[in-house]
Scaffold this motif. Sequence first.
Motif, PDB file in Angstrom:
ATOM      1  N   ALA A   1       5.039   2.444  -3.434  1.00 17.66           N
ATOM      2  CA  ALA A   1       6.338   1.894  -3.038  1.00 17.66           C
ATOM      3  C   ALA A   1       7.478   2.796  -3.512  1.00 17.66           C
ATOM      4  O   ALA A   1       8.479   2.977  -2.804  1.00 17.66           O
ATOM      5  N   TYR A   2       7.332   3.374  -4.692  1.00 20.79           N
ATOM      6  CA  TYR A   2       8.364   4.267  -5.220  1.00 20.79           C
ATOM      7  C   TYR A   2       8.509   5.507  -4.332  1.00 20.79           C
ATOM      8  O   TYR A   2       9.631   5.951  -4.023  1.00 20.79           O
ATOM      9  N   MET A   3       7.385   6.068  -3.902  1.00 21.58           N
ATOM     10  CA  MET A   3       7.442   7.287  -3.086  1.00 21.58           C
ATOM     11  C   MET A   3       8.035   7.011  -1.703  1.00 21.58           C
ATOM     12  O   MET A   3       8.765   7.840  -1.153  1.00 21.58           O
ATOM     13  N   ILE A   4       7.745   5.842  -1.160  1.00 25.53           N
ATOM     14  CA  ILE A   4       8.342   5.469   0.138  1.00 25.53           C
ATOM     15  C   ILE A   4       9.856   5.315  -0.017  1.00 25.53           C
ATOM     16  O   ILE A   4      10.644   5.821   0.800  1.00 25.53           O
ATOM     17  N   LYS A   5      10.288   4.638  -1.064  1.00 24.44           N
ATOM     18  CA  LYS A   5      11.706   4.326  -1.248  1.00 24.44           C
ATOM     19  C   LYS A   5      12.525   5.566  -1.595  1.00 24.44           C
ATOM     20  O   LYS A   5      13.623   5.777  -1.043  1.00 24.44           O
ATOM     21  N   HIS A   6      12.014   6.403  -2.485  1.00 20.59           N
ATOM     22  CA  HIS A   6      12.821   7.506  -3.014  1.00 20.59           C
ATOM     23  C   HIS A   6      12.543   8.852  -2.347  1.00 20.59           C
ATOM     24  O   HIS A   6      13.358   9.780  -2.479  1.00 20.59           O
ATOM     25  N   HIS A   7      11.410   8.965  -1.668  1.00 21.98           N
ATOM     26  CA  HIS A   7      11.062  10.256  -1.059  1.00 21.98           C
ATOM     27  C   HIS A   7      10.762  10.160   0.439  1.00 21.98           C
ATOM     28  O   HIS A   7      10.484  11.178   1.063  1.00 21.98           O
ATOM     29  N   GLN A   8      10.825   8.943   0.981  1.00 24.55           N
ATOM     30  CA  GLN A   8      10.465   8.745   2.393  1.00 24.55           C
ATOM     31  C   GLN A   8       9.105   9.382   2.699  1.00 24.55           C
ATOM     32  O   GLN A   8       8.903  10.024   3.724  1.00 24.55           O
ATOM     33  N   LEU A   9       8.175   9.167   1.778  1.00 26.83           N
ATOM     34  CA  LEU A   9       6.878   9.832   1.856  1.00 26.83           C
ATOM     35  C   LEU A   9       5.772   8.800   1.688  1.00 26.83           C
ATOM     36  O   LEU A   9       5.755   8.047   0.703  1.00 26.83           O
ATOM     37  N   GLU A  10       4.868   8.779   2.660  1.00 23.63           N
ATOM     38  CA  GLU A  10       3.787   7.796   2.652  1.00 23.63           C
ATOM     39  C   GLU A  10       2.484   8.383   2.129  1.00 23.63           C
ATOM     40  O   GLU A  10       2.015   9.424   2.594  1.00 23.63           O
ATOM     41  N   MET A  11       1.931   7.715   1.112  1.00 19.18           N
ATOM     42  CA  MET A  11       0.524   7.854   0.761  1.00 19.18           C
ATOM     43  C   MET A  11      -0.044   6.435   0.823  1.00 19.18           C
ATOM     44  O   MET A  11       0.712   5.475   0.970  1.00 19.18           O
ATOM     45  N   THR A  12      -1.352   6.292   0.740  1.00 17.24           N
ATOM     46  CA  THR A  12      -1.916   4.951   0.807  1.00 17.24           C
ATOM     47  C   THR A  12      -2.932   4.734  -0.303  1.00 17.24           C
ATOM     48  O   THR A  12      -3.392   5.688  -0.955  1.00 17.24           O
ATOM     49  N   GLY A  13      -3.280   3.462  -0.475  1.00 19.83           N
ATOM     50  CA  GLY A  13      -4.338   3.119  -1.409  1.00 19.83           C
ATOM     51  C   GLY A  13      -5.697   3.261  -0.739  1.00 19.83           C
ATOM     52  O   GLY A  13      -5.830   3.857   0.335  1.00 19.83           O
ATOM     53  N   GLY A  14      -6.702   2.695  -1.355  1.00 20.44           N
ATOM     54  CA  GLY A  14      -8.051   2.774  -0.820  1.00 20.44           C
ATOM     55  C   GLY A  14      -8.243   1.867   0.381  1.00 20.44           C
ATOM     56  O   GLY A  14      -7.338   1.115   0.776  1.00 20.44           O
ATOM     57  N   LEU A  15      -9.420   1.929   0.968  1.00 18.47           N
ATOM     58  CA  LEU A  15      -9.766   1.106   2.120  1.00 18.47           C
ATOM     59  C   LEU A  15     -11.197   0.633   1.957  1.00 18.47           C
ATOM     60  O   LEU A  15     -12.082   1.423   1.609  1.00 18.47           O
ATOM     61  N   GLY A  16     -11.425  -0.649   2.221  1.00 17.55           N
ATOM     62  CA  GLY A  16     -12.779  -1.186   2.077  1.00 17.55           C
ATOM     63  C   GLY A  16     -13.244  -1.098   0.637  1.00 17.55           C
ATOM     64  O   GLY A  16     -12.561  -1.568  -0.285  1.00 17.55           O
ATOM     65  N   PRO A  17     -14.387  -0.460   0.381  1.00 15.68           N
ATOM     66  CA  PRO A  17     -14.933  -0.408  -0.976  1.00 15.68           C
ATOM     67  C   PRO A  17     -14.097   0.403  -1.961  1.00 15.68           C
ATOM     68  O   PRO A  17     -14.302   0.296  -3.168  1.00 15.68           O
ATOM     69  N   SER A  18     -13.133   1.216  -1.468  1.00 22.79           N
ATOM     70  CA  SER A  18     -12.336   2.031  -2.391  1.00 22.79           C
ATOM     71  C   SER A  18     -10.984   1.401  -2.744  1.00 22.79           C
ATOM     72  O   SER A  18     -10.184   2.000  -3.460  1.00 22.79           O
ATOM     73  N   ILE A  19     -10.735   0.173  -2.255  1.00 22.52           N
ATOM     74  CA  ILE A  19      -9.476  -0.506  -2.585  1.00 22.52           C
ATOM     75  C   ILE A  19      -9.388  -0.710  -4.099  1.00 22.52           C
ATOM     76  O   ILE A  19     -10.333  -1.165  -4.743  1.00 22.52           O
ATOM     77  N   GLY A  20      -8.240  -0.373  -4.671  1.00 19.36           N
ATOM     78  CA  GLY A  20      -8.039  -0.536  -6.109  1.00 19.36           C
ATOM     79  C   GLY A  20      -8.640   0.578  -6.944  1.00 19.36           C
ATOM     80  O   GLY A  20      -8.536   0.564  -8.174  1.00 19.36           O
ATOM     81  N   MET A  21      -9.252   1.569  -6.265  1.00 19.88           N
ATOM     82  CA  MET A  21      -9.890   2.660  -6.990  1.00 19.88           C
ATOM     83  C   MET A  21      -9.163   3.992  -6.804  1.00 19.88           C
ATOM     84  O   MET A  21      -9.169   4.828  -7.705  1.00 19.88           O
ATOM     85  N   VAL A  22      -8.550   4.172  -5.629  1.00 20.11           N
ATOM     86  CA  VAL A  22      -7.994   5.489  -5.315  1.00 20.11           C
ATOM     87  C   VAL A  22      -6.625   5.390  -4.657  1.00 20.11           C
ATOM     88  O   VAL A  22      -6.234   4.359  -4.120  1.00 20.11           O
TER      89      VAL A  22
END
Length: 412
Positions: A357-378
Amino acid sequence: MLPKTLLSRGAVLAALDLSLPSWTAQRSVSSVTIPPPACMLLPLEVPNRYLFGPGPSNVPPRVLAAGGRPIIGHLHHEMYEIMNDIKKGIQYAFQTNNHMTLAMSGSGHAAMECAVFNVVEPGESVLVSVNGVWGERVAEIAERMGSQHYSDKVTVCRLQALAKHKPVLFFLTHGESSAGLAHPIDGIGDLCRKYDCLLLVDSVASLGAAPLLMDQQKIDILYTGSQKALNAPPGTAPISFNDRACHKMFNRKTKPVSYLFDMTHLSNYWGNDGKPARDYHHTGPVSGFLALRESLAILAEKGLENSWRHHKEVAEYLWKGLEDLGLKLFIKDKDLRLPSVTTITIPDGYEWKELLAYMIKHHQLEMTGGLGPSIGMVIRVGLMGYNCSTSNADKALAALSDALKHCPKRKA
């Protein structure tokens, strides 16, 4: 003389009572009760962001311009020529001579379902290598259509599952975007042929970014998506079937569960069935095909090997920068990392959602979290296609560094 089928359809239509019911004449002329939504009376606004997640990726201006060209009919001869160009571009990108090559109207998931729906019949066995979320998806698709599915981590050195279950199809994700993993492919095609099994490979996250050679590696069915290293908007999905897959697909006892994805119709729509005329099946995404054609042209101009080399060099530059920040890469073995999507182990003490959320707000830059089994890990960082550059890697590293400094760090 008209065919009997047309005459019978005409007789049915003629027999229909198409007159309006009496109550329609009594309806008030002003029958609209729901007003226009206020949001639809405002101009469209879309933020300009760096899409450094696992996809979609930012699209180059010439592809955006291609998608903005005039709409033409999906059955016009000019559209057929564009579709023929797309087919040749896919054959180059896949490194295949397969005649049964086309682009699905839909995302990479549409191609995934098309492949399974067409070559697997209810009751047949499907073997799925689960190395992330996409293997889980195929297992569920097989289950929903009444097939027996088995999940395993099949490698060249582990043959028990193929010998035991005798599947008609083996699914493997080459570029597993949920884990940041590039799965080795060499040798698996030979094993599948030994056990009379079709090899289906998902390359949505890897095509154009990591080496993949459909014919040489004996892949029977290969598909990808348009929105990652191919530089195009989401919505089209290249797919190719070799002769082994076509034999299974066109000699089935039952019809595929999906009419939209039925290759007996799609092969005609793409001019792949040898018939002189292409019949109407569905309205393809004309603008999406124009953009896909341009993106494949960019890949052809750059050259596949140059694209692979470039993605690897930028990925290694990013990996070093992440390690210099004190971050740990999720895939330890460098040779197994996916060049297009890098997974970072969530640093101790941080809430990953706050970092994003910080990177979206201050840098207009999207990264994402995990998906499926990697949620909360990466946390996943994608630099592919148009976004694949060391300058963009520097932007991603600077945003991460800033987020780590300003987001609260809690005790692990």
